[in-house]
Design an enzyme around this catalytic site. Structure first.
Site, PDB file in Angstrom:
ATOM      1  N   THR A 155       0.878  -1.186   0.000  1.00 28.44           N
ATOM      2  CA  THR A 155       0.000   0.000   0.000  1.00 28.44           C
ATOM      3  C   THR A 155       0.910   1.229   0.000  1.00 28.44           C
ATOM      4  OG1 THR A 155      -0.220  -0.072   2.424  1.00 28.44           O
ATOM      5  CG2 THR A 155      -1.969  -1.092   1.118  1.00 28.44           C
ATOM      6  N   ASN A 169      -0.030  10.641   6.800  1.00 32.71           N
ATOM      7  CA  ASN A 169      -1.200  10.090   7.467  1.00 32.71           C
ATOM      8  C   ASN A 169      -2.346  11.075   7.601  1.00 32.71           C
ATOM      9  OD1 ASN A 169      -0.606   7.280   8.089  1.00 32.71           O
ATOM     10  ND2 ASN A 169       1.192   8.188   9.073  1.00 32.71           N
ATOM     11  N   THR A 198      -8.201  11.088   1.968  1.00 31.56           N
ATOM     12  CA  THR A 198      -8.927  12.158   1.288  1.00 31.56           C
ATOM     13  C   THR A 198      -8.199  12.583   0.017  1.00 31.56           C
ATOM     14  OG1 THR A 198      -7.803  13.691   2.763  1.00 31.56           O
ATOM     15  CG2 THR A 198     -10.056  13.101   3.309  1.00 31.56           C
ATOM     16  N   GLU A 231       6.288   4.530   7.299  1.00 35.05           N
ATOM     17  CA  GLU A 231       5.816   5.767   6.675  1.00 35.05           C
ATOM     18  C   GLU A 231       6.514   7.014   7.197  1.00 35.05           C
ATOM     19  OE1 GLU A 231       1.883   5.206   7.793  1.00 35.05           O
ATOM     20  OE2 GLU A 231       1.352   4.060   6.006  1.00 35.05           O
ATOM     21  N   THR A 282      -1.591  -1.702   7.537  1.00 36.86           N
ATOM     22  CA  THR A 282      -1.732  -3.028   8.118  1.00 36.86           C
ATOM     23  C   THR A 282      -0.565  -3.929   7.758  1.00 36.86           C
ATOM     24  OG1 THR A 282      -4.121  -2.962   8.072  1.00 36.86           O
ATOM     25  CG2 THR A 282      -3.121  -5.130   7.861  1.00 36.86           C
TER      26      THR A 282
END
Lengths: 383, 383
Positions: B146, B378, B383, B259, B179
């Site tokens: 992802t 994050n 959005t 991230e 995840t």
């Protein structure tokens, strides 16, 4: 007028030179009586700073004549030498005022793990004593600021008596580097055995439920001084309600000024099996970085609310939980509710309502978003 | 070769169209036997996603023939409809492969609280079946990404047998929105009653001790498949050690790709009264935003280490604790140690050593810093 709003208190705030900026950094609050009842709550961190260890000790008899506070150094994790520094500070205040050191509480805020420059501090104490005044509350409130952008003060008026208060910090009884220090004063007649439970009750639903960044300071201190100068004895209920209003007013000011924050977030957990469950679930949301970054990004990401409370042991059934964000029930029965596009997060105030359907208790936890500015401010603080 | 490194496994990864970018998003791993032993560990989040509920159920008999994984949607908090979607997916895989749905595990990752577009997903499953190959491991590893910047894979070689693995995620068994999904394969002969404790042992000291951002996903899944195709039966110890090496290798890759991170931080808590105490104290540091922002800012702020462990119930005396950062003992006996200026934090790797002097146990928790990029990624995700 903050801490000098009630009769019989004097205060001062001066620039001693602890802060390299030259901003005020030493505050003094003196209770001129007639009573000297006092109560306090302190951080539960197991590395309490030297001033916390000292103040806890001198408050054992529930009597205080003065509180000296400094910004520009927390005097935390400084070992026996740091404790001696605090003791010396209290002795110096006591000598200047002609009282006993055991009647002087000390509170400090700033960087952990650095000794205070004692010559500078003691000279500042002397300067503060010299300018003590019944109008000194605002100066004191400014001298305890660290990363605060504005002083935080409150005045609550009873029937013939007053509560005044000042606070600094960007968080809670578990705030940020910006340790929370609060001094409350009142001229009501409040014996120590009423004052301590009143303070406990007031803080437990106000400053203790603000959880800006989940980090518990080594220095958090809330002290209340009651001198009875008004001659009026309010009922315990009446006084506790006013003290709670004062503490809540200060708590909301801390929230609004939290470091780098762009949102004030009120998380109310309803229909919990217990208040403890409601607090636990609310706090899990308040400490979830993914939720806090989503809200910074104006994203009503209710999945992150569920993921957060899903880590707790609060009583609930996963397929019974509703989540409402700014009035829109985006999650119903643990699954997709009304369209998230309907949620307007453009303002500073955000309300998150979690219905656990597991009982009849509730609690609200207040927090902030996790913003780029938070990271920036806290990565650049000590260097 | 990742999951297809051991004999008797085929895999595929295809772009079904779940991701708007057109990147691969459906992966399939098939065990061609002869054995079909399997074991798994799942998120402990109390809002487990539909695929977690499904996979937990089909793994009750410790047998699996296939695992289908999708990125582009977590299928979490989607209610009974979401569970039906997972069931349909497993049935579809089973029909295509001529096996039972009860032998098919499902794992999903992506945004919580959205239904999956089932037509798109099922078409992707068909496409994946069509290209299943003994060389398909790398494609499968790419299809589960992802926010990952690189695929994560591992191969461990035993004496005549092999373990292969792939992972996605930017965290741990409690990671980020990203995840953590892990599939491990082996051609060793490992009966189910050895496989499950081996997996539990391997994950408990690897992926479960990576705590990138303290957020526990609704979808975390680690599955191991053992087909015995090599005909070799390693000892339980030998197999557990290799599986632990595979899981640790993947865990370190997750950490390195977390991230927005700029630091890989290993927090070792030594001389604890118990492993649980060491894990608790280490995790408190890993979840302390003030410490994490300080490290992002190259600031060896050891006071924040103490403040973090000071919130735990681990056994220690505050005046006994030492803290060493990248080799410099900046805190000694809970107070000021060697000069913090001596600590070099310019590299990506940071080691924090906390000596509790309370016993003989230890544990290491791995985490990342809290960076501007973390907040940016994050806050902009859904959005």
């Amino acid at each position: 007028m903050t801490v000098t709003a009630p009769q019989g208190f004097r205060a001062a705030g001066v620039a001693a030179g602890l802060k390299s900026t030259g901003a005020p950094d030493v505050a003094l609050v003196v209770n001129d009586g007639p009573d000297d009842a006092a109560a306090a709550v302190f951080t539960t961190n197991r590395f309490p700073a030297a001033p916390v260890l000292w103040s806890r000790q001198v408050l054992a008899d529930h009597r205080l004549r003065a509180v000296v506070l400094n910004s520009g150094g927390a005097n935390a994790c400084t070992g026996p030498e740091g404790f001696a520094d605090t003791h010396t500070t209290a002795e110096h205040v006591a000598a200047e005022l002609g009282i006993g050191a055991v009647d002087v509480a000390v509170a400090s805020t700033g960087l952990i793990g650095m000794r205070l420059p004692m010559d500078t501090l003691l000279a500042g104490v002397g300067a503060a004593v010299a300018v003590l005044s019944a109008d000194g509350g605002p100066d004191a409130a400014r001298a305890i600021m660290t990363t605060d952008s504005v002083p935080k003060t409150t005045v609550q008026t009873g029937n013939g008596w007053t509560i005044g208060g000042m606070a600094k910090g960007a968080g809670m009884l578990a705030p940020s580097l910006a340790t929370m220090l609060v001094v409350l004063t009142t001229d009501a007649v409040v014996p120590a055995d009423v004052l301590q439970p009143a303070l406990r009750a007031a803080t437990s639903v106000s400053v203790e439920r603000v959880d800006s960044d989940g980090c518990l300071s080594t220095n958090d201190t809330v002290i209340v001084l009651a001198n009875g100068a008004s001659g009026v004895t309010p009922s315990a209920e009446e006084f506790t309600a006013a003290l709670t209003a004062a503490a809540t007013d200060l708590a909301m000011q801390l929230l609004a000024d939290a470091e780098g924050s762009t949102k004030d977030i009120a998380i109310t957990v309803r229909n919990a099996a217990s208040v403890a469950d409601a607090v636990t679930a609310g706090r899990a949301c308040a400490r979830n970085n993914l939720l806090k970054t989503a809200l910074f990004g104006n994203d009503p990401n209710w999945g992150r609310v569920l993921a957060a409370i899903g880590t707790t042991d609060a009583a609930f059934e996963p397929d019974q939980v509703d989540v409402t964000i700014n009035g829109v029930t985006v999650c119903r029965a643990g699954a997709i509710g009304d369209p998230r596009e309907g949620v307007d997060l453009s303002g500073r105030a955000i309300t998150i309502d979690v219905d656990l359907r597991a009982g009849g208790e509730q609690a609200t936890i207040w927090t902030n978003d996790l913003s780029l500015a938070y990271v920036h401010e806290n990565s650049a603080y000590s260097t």
